[in-house]
Scaffold this active site. Structure first.
Site, PDB file in Angstrom:
ATOM      1  CG  HIS A   1      -5.718   6.065  17.051  1.00 52.91           C
ATOM      2  ND1 HIS A   1      -5.448   7.265  17.653  1.00 52.91           N
ATOM      3  CD2 HIS A   1      -5.118   6.122  15.827  1.00 52.91           C
ATOM      4  CE1 HIS A   1      -4.718   8.017  16.838  1.00 52.91           C
ATOM      5  NE2 HIS A   1      -4.490   7.339  15.718  1.00 52.91           N
ATOM      6  CD  GLU A   2      -4.478   3.219  13.294  1.00 55.28           C
ATOM      7  OE1 GLU A   2      -4.720   3.777  12.215  1.00 55.28           O
ATOM      8  OE2 GLU A   2      -3.548   3.565  14.057  1.00 55.28           O
TER       9      GLU A   2
ATOM     10  CD  GLU B   1       4.557  -2.827  16.917  1.00 57.12           C
ATOM     11  OE1 GLU B   1       5.051  -2.958  18.042  1.00 57.12           O
ATOM     12  OE2 GLU B   1       5.083  -2.153  16.013  1.00 57.12           O
TER      13      GLU B   1
ATOM     14  CG  HIS C   1      -3.061  11.727  14.241  1.00 57.04           C
ATOM     15  ND1 HIS C   1      -1.919  11.387  13.559  1.00 57.04           N
ATOM     16  CD2 HIS C   1      -3.635  10.550  14.604  1.00 57.04           C
ATOM     17  CE1 HIS C   1      -1.802  10.077  13.518  1.00 57.04           C
ATOM     18  NE2 HIS C   1      -2.835   9.541  14.132  1.00 57.04           N
TER      19      HIS C   1
ATOM     20  CG  ASP D   1      -0.253   0.131   2.542  1.00 56.31           C
ATOM     21  OD1 ASP D   1       0.996   0.128   2.547  1.00 56.31           O
ATOM     22  OD2 ASP D   1      -0.941   0.222   3.566  1.00 56.31           O
TER      23      ASP D   1
ATOM     24  CG  ASP E   1       8.141   1.202  11.955  1.00 56.09           C
ATOM     25  OD1 ASP E   1       7.361   0.304  12.355  1.00 56.09           O
ATOM     26  OD2 ASP E   1       8.181   2.328  12.466  1.00 56.09           O
ATOM     27  N   GLY E   2       8.683  -2.668  11.544  1.00 54.84           N
ATOM     28  CA  GLY E   2       9.124  -3.629  12.558  1.00 54.84           C
ATOM     29  C   GLY E   2       8.591  -3.247  13.926  1.00 54.84           C
TER      30      GLY E   2
ATOM     31  N   GLY F   1       7.791  -1.761  17.454  1.00 65.56           N
ATOM     32  CA  GLY F   1       7.911  -0.399  17.972  1.00 65.56           C
ATOM     33  C   GLY F   1       7.584   0.638  16.919  1.00 65.56           C
TER      34      GLY F   1
ATOM     35  CG  HIS G   1      -6.817   7.596  11.404  1.00 59.12           C
ATOM     36  ND1 HIS G   1      -6.733   8.957  11.574  1.00 59.12           N
ATOM     37  CD2 HIS G   1      -5.810   7.056  12.148  1.00 59.12           C
ATOM     38  CE1 HIS G   1      -5.709   9.239  12.370  1.00 59.12           C
ATOM     39  NE2 HIS G   1      -5.139   8.101  12.739  1.00 59.12           N
TER      40      HIS G   1
ATOM     41  CG  HIS H   1      -3.307  -2.037   6.305  1.00 57.56           C
ATOM     42  ND1 HIS H   1      -2.744  -1.421   5.208  1.00 57.56           N
ATOM     43  CD2 HIS H   1      -4.463  -2.593   5.861  1.00 57.56           C
ATOM     44  CE1 HIS H   1      -3.517  -1.616   4.152  1.00 57.56           C
ATOM     45  NE2 HIS H   1      -4.575  -2.302   4.519  1.00 57.56           N
TER      46      HIS H   1
ATOM     47  CG  ASP I   1      -9.030  -1.120   2.931  1.00 58.30           C
ATOM     48  OD1 ASP I   1     -10.255  -1.115   3.171  1.00 58.30           O
ATOM     49  OD2 ASP I   1      -8.552  -1.550   1.872  1.00 58.30           O
TER      50      ASP I   1
END
Lengths: 99, 409
Positions: free
Chosen positions: B118-119, B100, B128, B69, B74-75, B77, B122, B95, B93
């Site tokens: 929270h997501e 995590e 935010h 997308d 970023d792994g 954290g 959006h 993700h 959508d």
């Protein structure tokens, strides 16, 4: 910890500054276009400082305009990947218009 | 609170959970996500229904790293999740970064309920908030027992949808408001349409557009369509088109997707998930005849082709474009840079998916799609004009035919 030498300190600071530019771009404090063109292009030193201040204001930190300890700690905190600042091209309702 | 520039124009929304995290049982994940939607449904007229097998307004997935997308995770954290504002295609959508450790009501990981609530804010059209008490504050604040939606968020969402008493009669409505631009608002993307195929026919000249690839090599402009290419130099057009595979041996005979001249003068061709490097019209020594995989350049495994490649005169760096994403190659042109892919909306007004792009003699960058081209205005990071111009002007066509005596401007 105190840096071992002046060179170490300079390298450390440059590395943090680069991280900061990436962070500011990723979360909308530097416009995407500026981010692509790079610091030598569309982002002046003043714009960079202003972007740090906007981040600090958003996060309720003292607005120092530099990558200080509190700002570094903020960057370490887990967060949502969406941007904080919407690019004005994204949000027409927030754009300024001539009367 | 801050609202985005799009909202759903219906109250009854559906969602589909495409996969779950191994950290929690699938049943637990479903309940947590359902509860996270309830946070928003109790203060608005909105309803959320889970669907299993049909299309849904909001698709939910757990994924790691690059996940198709333009916003790779970023792994562990840092970034925990992201969601797209209302819109078509990816709009809504949501993700979650599966790197995590997802938990529920525990400090031993990241609380899925809090992040999902929270997501979904959006996904419904909230951006935010700088209010540290708000759910829409961007930094993760840990889990809260007996969570209640803070006032700032209630105000925000009710600005968009009203209170529960404002429930609209359940009549069919247009599904969504699509923003009139496709800027990087995570609010949907430009529709991706497959590139038409071009069986070589007598009438299928480059003047009708749909150019597969274009570039300037040693001051000559080469443009490719189907199995042939044409070349035009300062003295005009070469007499006839040439079969690609008869000039560049071992390239696929049915056409190419993209090419560019590297800074060392070599030419890189892209076709499907492969690329080839030529020196003049010979493949460089020891280069595999079947080509190398584009994943060797660092693009994701699920990228099936490169639409366009160009060297941007502004910074002399080379960019690869696929659909609505792009990558920058490093200075050695052998791997992509960190922090890519990015979204093509950064190149304002450039249409996607592109047919091709190139740097012209005049030092400017041109983007091609269909029968039109766009000149890019570097200093403003946008096309010089919003609308495209007929491609024939760029290629030297007159009355729909390539003119041999026309010199390019």
């Amino acid at each position: 910890a105190p840096a071992a030498s002046y060179q170490d300190a300079t390298d450390w600071y440059r590395q943090r500054e680069q991280q900061m530019v990436t962070y500011l771009g990723e979360f909308g404090y530097i416009h995407d276009a500026s981010r692509e063109a790079g610091p030598a292009g569309l982002t002046s030193k003043e714009a960079y400082t202003a972007a740090i201040k906007r981040l600090q204001r958003f996060a309720h930190l003292p607005e120092t305009g530099v990558v200080d300890r509190r700002t570094l700690e903020l960057m370490e905190r887990p967060r949502c990947g969406n941007k904080d600042e919407l690019d004005e091209t994204q949000d027409s309702s927030r754009r300024r218009h001539k009367r | 609170y801050v609202t985005a520039n799009s909202k759903w124009e219906k109250n009854d929304l559906t969602y589909r959970i495409e996969n779950t995290t191994p950290d929690l049982s699938p049943g637990r994940v479903r309940r947590i996500l359902s509860d996270a939607f309830k946070v928003w449904s109790v203060v608005t007229p909105l309803t959320f229904t889970e669907v299993m097998h049909s299309d849904a307004d909001i698709l939910i997935q757990f994924s790691e790293g690059y996940h198709d997308d333009g916003y790779p995770f970023d792994g562990k954290g840092s970034v925990l999740a992201h969601a797209f504002f209302p819109g078509n295609s990816k709009g809504g959508d949501t993700h979650f970064d599966d790197a995590e450790t997802w938990t529920f009501n525990s400090t031993d990981g990241v609380d899925l309920f809090m992040v999902a609530a929270h997501e979904f804010g959006h996904a419904l059209g909230l951006a935010h908030s700088s209010n540290t008490e708000a759910l829409m504050y961007p930094w993760y604040q840990g889990y809260t027992d007996n969570f209640r939606l803070p006032y700032d968020d209630v105000q925000g969402i009710q600005t968009l949808y009203g209170s529960p008493s404002n429930r609209l009669p359940n009549t069919p409505r247009p599904p969504i408001v699509v923003p009139d631009n496709r800027d990087r608002d995570r609010g949907g993307e430009a529709p991706i349409t497959p590139r038409p195929t071009h069986p070589p026919t007598k009438d299928d000249t480059p003047c009708t557009g749909n150019i597969d690839a274009i570039t300037v090599i040693r001051k000559e402009i080469f443009f490719f369509k189907g199995s042939k290419f044409w070349r035009r130099g300062p003295n005009g057009l070469a007499a006839k088109p040439t079969e690609i595979s008869k000039f560049w041996y071992n390239l696929p005979s049915d056409g190419i997707d993209a090419l560019y001249e590297r800074s060392d003068g070599k030419i890189t061709f892209f076709k499907g998930d492969r690329f080839w490097v030529f020196s003049s019209n010979h493949m460089v020594t020891n280069f595999p005849v079947e080509g190398r995989r584009i994943t060797e350049l660092g693009v994701g495994k699920n990228v099936k082709k490169i639409d366009a490649v160009f060297t941007w005169p502004y910074n002399k760096r080379t960019y690869l474009v696929t659909g609505d994403m792009y990558w920058k190659l490093n200075a050695k042109e052998d791997f992509i840079e960190y922090d890519y892919p990015r979204d093509m909306s950064i190149w304002k007004n450039v249409p996607v998916p592109l047919d091709s792009a190139f740097k012209y003699w005049d030092g400017k960058t041109y983007f091609l799609k269909g029968d039109q081209y766009w000149e890019f205005y570097d200093n403003k990071m946008r096309t010089r004009k919003k609308d495209g111009r007929p491609i024939g002007r760029l290629l030297g066509c007159h009355n729909g035919e390539l003119k041999s005596d026309m010199t390019l401007r």
